[in-house]
Design a protein around this motif. Sequence first.
Motif, PDB file in Angstrom:
ATOM      1  N   LYS A 191       0.794  -1.222  -0.048  1.00 12.86           N
ATOM      2  CA  LYS A 191      -0.009  -0.023   0.005  1.00 12.86           C
ATOM      3  C   LYS A 191       1.028   1.297  -0.035  1.00 12.86           C
ATOM      4  CE  LYS A 191      -4.500   1.266   0.160  1.00 12.86           C
ATOM      5  NZ  LYS A 191      -5.592   0.710  -0.758  1.00 12.86           N
ATOM      6  N   ILE A 192       0.434   2.254  -0.681  1.00 11.26           N
ATOM      7  CA  ILE A 192       1.176   3.484  -0.692  1.00 11.26           C
ATOM      8  C   ILE A 192      -0.120   4.295  -0.476  1.00 11.26           C
ATOM      9  CG2 ILE A 192       2.339   5.229  -2.096  1.00 11.26           C
ATOM     10  CD1 ILE A 192       3.416   3.133  -3.918  1.00 11.26           C
ATOM     11  N   ILE A 193       0.247   5.332   0.472  1.00  8.31           N
ATOM     12  CA  ILE A 193      -0.721   6.634   0.942  1.00  8.31           C
ATOM     13  C   ILE A 193      -0.193   7.667   1.203  1.00  8.31           C
ATOM     14  CG2 ILE A 193      -2.267   4.690   2.109  1.00  8.31           C
ATOM     15  CD1 ILE A 193      -1.113   5.879   4.691  1.00  8.31           C
ATOM     16  N   TYR A 194      -0.765   8.850   1.098  1.00 11.28           N
ATOM     17  CA  TYR A 194      -0.435  10.099   0.867  1.00 11.28           C
ATOM     18  C   TYR A 194      -0.811  10.869   2.015  1.00 11.28           C
ATOM     19  CZ  TYR A 194       0.485   8.645  -3.939  1.00 11.28           C
ATOM     20  OH  TYR A 194       1.039   7.884  -4.932  1.00 11.28           O
ATOM     21  N   ALA A 195       0.173  11.585   2.776  1.00  7.60           N
ATOM     22  CA  ALA A 195      -0.208  12.471   3.702  1.00  7.60           C
ATOM     23  C   ALA A 195      -0.568  13.722   3.248  1.00  7.60           C
ATOM     24  CB  ALA A 195       1.624  12.666   4.718  1.00  7.60           C
ATOM     25  N   THR A 196      -1.550  14.362   3.525  1.00  6.55           N
ATOM     26  CA  THR A 196      -2.050  15.574   2.650  1.00  6.55           C
ATOM     27  C   THR A 196      -1.988  16.811   3.406  1.00  6.55           C
ATOM     28  OG1 THR A 196      -4.371  14.917   3.445  1.00  6.55           O
ATOM     29  CG2 THR A 196      -3.555  14.120   1.271  1.00  6.55           C
ATOM     30  N   ILE A 246      -6.706  19.602   0.592  1.00  3.13           N
ATOM     31  CA  ILE A 246      -7.820  18.617  -0.193  1.00  3.13           C
ATOM     32  C   ILE A 246      -8.213  17.696   0.686  1.00  3.13           C
ATOM     33  CG2 ILE A 246      -5.870  17.010  -0.532  1.00  3.13           C
ATOM     34  CD1 ILE A 246      -6.814  16.343  -3.205  1.00  3.13           C
ATOM     35  N   ARG A 247      -9.754  17.442   0.559  1.00  2.04           N
ATOM     36  CA  ARG A 247     -10.511  16.597   1.411  1.00  2.04           C
ATOM     37  C   ARG A 247      -9.813  15.113   1.145  1.00  2.04           C
ATOM     38  NH1 ARG A 247     -15.483  16.630   3.557  1.00  2.04           N
ATOM     39  NH2 ARG A 247     -16.613  14.749   3.969  1.00  2.04           N
ATOM     40  N   PRO A 248      -9.487  14.545   2.536  1.00  2.38           N
ATOM     41  CA  PRO A 248      -8.696  13.252   2.572  1.00  2.38           C
ATOM     42  C   PRO A 248      -9.496  12.164   2.315  1.00  2.38           C
ATOM     43  CG  PRO A 248      -9.052  14.323   4.719  1.00  2.38           C
ATOM     44  CD  PRO A 248      -9.628  15.212   3.925  1.00  2.38           C
ATOM     45  N   THR A 249      -8.994  11.146   1.967  1.00  2.00           N
ATOM     46  CA  THR A 249      -9.804   9.836   1.863  1.00  2.00           C
ATOM     47  C   THR A 249     -10.193   9.344   3.294  1.00  2.00           C
ATOM     48  OG1 THR A 249      -8.697   9.263  -0.045  1.00  2.00           O
ATOM     49  CG2 THR A 249      -9.802   7.404   0.873  1.00  2.00           C
ATOM     50  N   PHE A 250      -9.445   9.268   3.803  1.00  3.13           N
ATOM     51  CA  PHE A 250      -9.509   8.752   5.577  1.00  3.13           C
ATOM     52  C   PHE A 250      -8.673   9.684   6.362  1.00  3.13           C
ATOM     53  CE2 PHE A 250      -5.888   6.266   4.152  1.00  3.13           C
ATOM     54  CZ  PHE A 250      -5.242   6.300   4.896  1.00  3.13           C
ATOM     55  N   VAL A 251      -8.912   9.686   7.688  1.00  2.00           N
ATOM     56  CA  VAL A 251      -8.267  10.367   8.785  1.00  2.00           C
ATOM     57  C   VAL A 251      -7.794   9.085   9.947  1.00  2.00           C
ATOM     58  CG1 VAL A 251      -9.068  12.481   8.368  1.00  2.00           C
ATOM     59  CG2 VAL A 251     -10.066  11.010  10.220  1.00  2.00           C
ATOM     60  N   VAL A 252      -6.670   9.172  10.405  1.00  2.00           N
ATOM     61  CA  VAL A 252      -6.011   8.556  11.574  1.00  2.00           C
ATOM     62  C   VAL A 252      -6.573   9.317  12.834  1.00  2.00           C
ATOM     63  CG1 VAL A 252      -4.134   7.141  12.754  1.00  2.00           C
ATOM     64  CG2 VAL A 252      -4.708   7.223  10.212  1.00  2.00           C
ATOM     65  N   ASP A 253      -6.930   8.457  13.848  1.00  2.00           N
ATOM     66  CA  ASP A 253      -7.250   8.970  15.136  1.00  2.00           C
ATOM     67  C   ASP A 253      -5.970   9.030  15.951  1.00  2.00           C
ATOM     68  OD1 ASP A 253      -8.143   9.872  17.532  1.00  2.00           O
ATOM     69  OD2 ASP A 253      -9.434   8.306  18.194  1.00  2.00           O
ATOM     70  N   ILE A 254      -5.584  10.484  16.277  1.00  2.00           N
ATOM     71  CA  ILE A 254      -4.389  10.398  16.950  1.00  2.00           C
ATOM     72  C   ILE A 254      -4.478  11.047  18.284  1.00  2.00           C
ATOM     73  CG2 ILE A 254      -2.828  10.440  15.084  1.00  2.00           C
ATOM     74  CD1 ILE A 254      -2.505  13.498  15.389  1.00  2.00           C
ATOM     75  N   THR A 255      -5.672  10.989  18.847  1.00  2.00           N
ATOM     76  CA  THR A 255      -6.097  11.753  19.810  1.00  2.00           C
ATOM     77  C   THR A 255      -5.023  11.534  21.061  1.00  2.00           C
ATOM     78  OG1 THR A 255      -8.432  12.139  19.398  1.00  2.00           O
ATOM     79  CG2 THR A 255      -7.825  12.216  21.793  1.00  2.00           C
ATOM     80  N   ASP A 256      -4.871  10.108  21.169  1.00  2.00           N
ATOM     81  CA  ASP A 256      -4.003   9.582  22.485  1.00  2.00           C
ATOM     82  C   ASP A 256      -2.526  10.088  22.097  1.00  2.00           C
ATOM     83  OD1 ASP A 256      -5.990   8.810  23.844  1.00  2.00           O
ATOM     84  OD2 ASP A 256      -5.930   6.760  23.046  1.00  2.00           O
ATOM     85  N   TYR A 281      -8.483  14.678  17.764  1.00  2.00           N
ATOM     86  CA  TYR A 281      -7.261  14.965  16.899  1.00  2.00           C
ATOM     87  C   TYR A 281      -7.126  13.747  15.662  1.00  2.00           C
ATOM     88  CZ  TYR A 281      -5.916  18.197  20.713  1.00  2.00           C
ATOM     89  OH  TYR A 281      -5.817  19.215  21.626  1.00  2.00           O
ATOM     90  N   ALA A 282      -6.838  14.319  14.620  1.00  2.00           N
ATOM     91  CA  ALA A 282      -6.603  13.292  13.550  1.00  2.00           C
ATOM     92  C   ALA A 282      -5.448  13.946  12.478  1.00  2.00           C
ATOM     93  CB  ALA A 282      -7.839  12.661  12.920  1.00  2.00           C
ATOM     94  N   GLU A 283      -4.880  13.071  11.645  1.00  2.00           N
ATOM     95  CA  GLU A 283      -4.106  13.256  10.734  1.00  2.00           C
ATOM     96  C   GLU A 283      -4.810  12.870   9.458  1.00  2.00           C
ATOM     97  OE1 GLU A 283       0.336  13.134  12.753  1.00  2.00           O
ATOM     98  OE2 GLU A 283      -0.610  11.344  12.032  1.00  2.00           O
ATOM     99  N   PRO A 284      -4.690  13.616   8.301  1.00  2.00           N
ATOM    100  CA  PRO A 284      -5.363  13.289   7.099  1.00  2.00           C
ATOM    101  C   PRO A 284      -4.303  12.590   6.106  1.00  2.00           C
ATOM    102  CG  PRO A 284      -4.414  15.548   7.006  1.00  2.00           C
ATOM    103  CD  PRO A 284      -4.008  14.822   8.259  1.00  2.00           C
TER     104      PRO A 284
END
Length: 260
Positions: free
Chosen positions: A166-171, A176-186, A237-240
């Motif tokens: 898998k190749i994903i792109y940090a946006t 740009i609207r992301p495909t998904f976000v990762v929960d980084i609250t903790d 909190y999340a990263e896109p």
Amino acid sequence: MLPSSLDILAIAAHRDDVEQTCGGTLLKAAHHGQRTGILDLTQGEMGTRGTAEDRAHEAADAAKILRVQWRRALDIPDGRVENTWENRLKVASVIRETRPRVVVLPYWKGRHPDHYTASVLGYEACFLAGLAKLDPQRALATQASTFGTSGDQKEGDSLAPHRPFKIIYATLYYDIRPTFVVDITDQFEGKFASILAYKSQFSDQEAGRDLFPAHAEIHARVGAMAQFYGMLGGVTYAEPFLQKEVGLVEDLLALPVKSI
């Protein structure tokens, strides 16, 4: 030293790019027991603040905070990241060495030419790394011999072909609207600490004062961005991120994030 294949390898143009765009995600992966690494394409010698030596020490400190198991910086000139055959071979060699399942690249558009060039360069290097008839290390050694350069590439044991699954792109650097976000609250405070490890970049000083936020404002700015993307995913909190592929769903009842 690389104990085994990496689960995730983040590739970026400059030391501190990964910390800002996906540091929380790498830290979360480490908390899950996954093996992570960072490849910085340049040494950071053209930065407005600090020196390449400063950033090398700071990058090592940030890597400890993010609990990454592997980090390296290539010798591609800062401010002149170019998608050349030689640079693709250098990155392809790292892909074969680290054998990541997931590669994180910068988004392919942005303000800084190094960032968007790193995206295309990284993708094409991932492709080359999987070619069975190509030996990137041997090709680099041949090129160095042909042009009489004295690079640090040495011909050695060939590394087996490898492409990431898998190749994903940090946006984060592009609107740009992301495909998904990762929960980084903790992981948010750990991410922020890794950014502040770059003291030469984010301390109050005259150099670059019109480009860099004041030290007292950094937490609020980083937090506001993370909160915005967290809101999209229904977390604090999340990263896109963006993926080019269509997602595959097995169970509609397992889909996260409420619609209304």
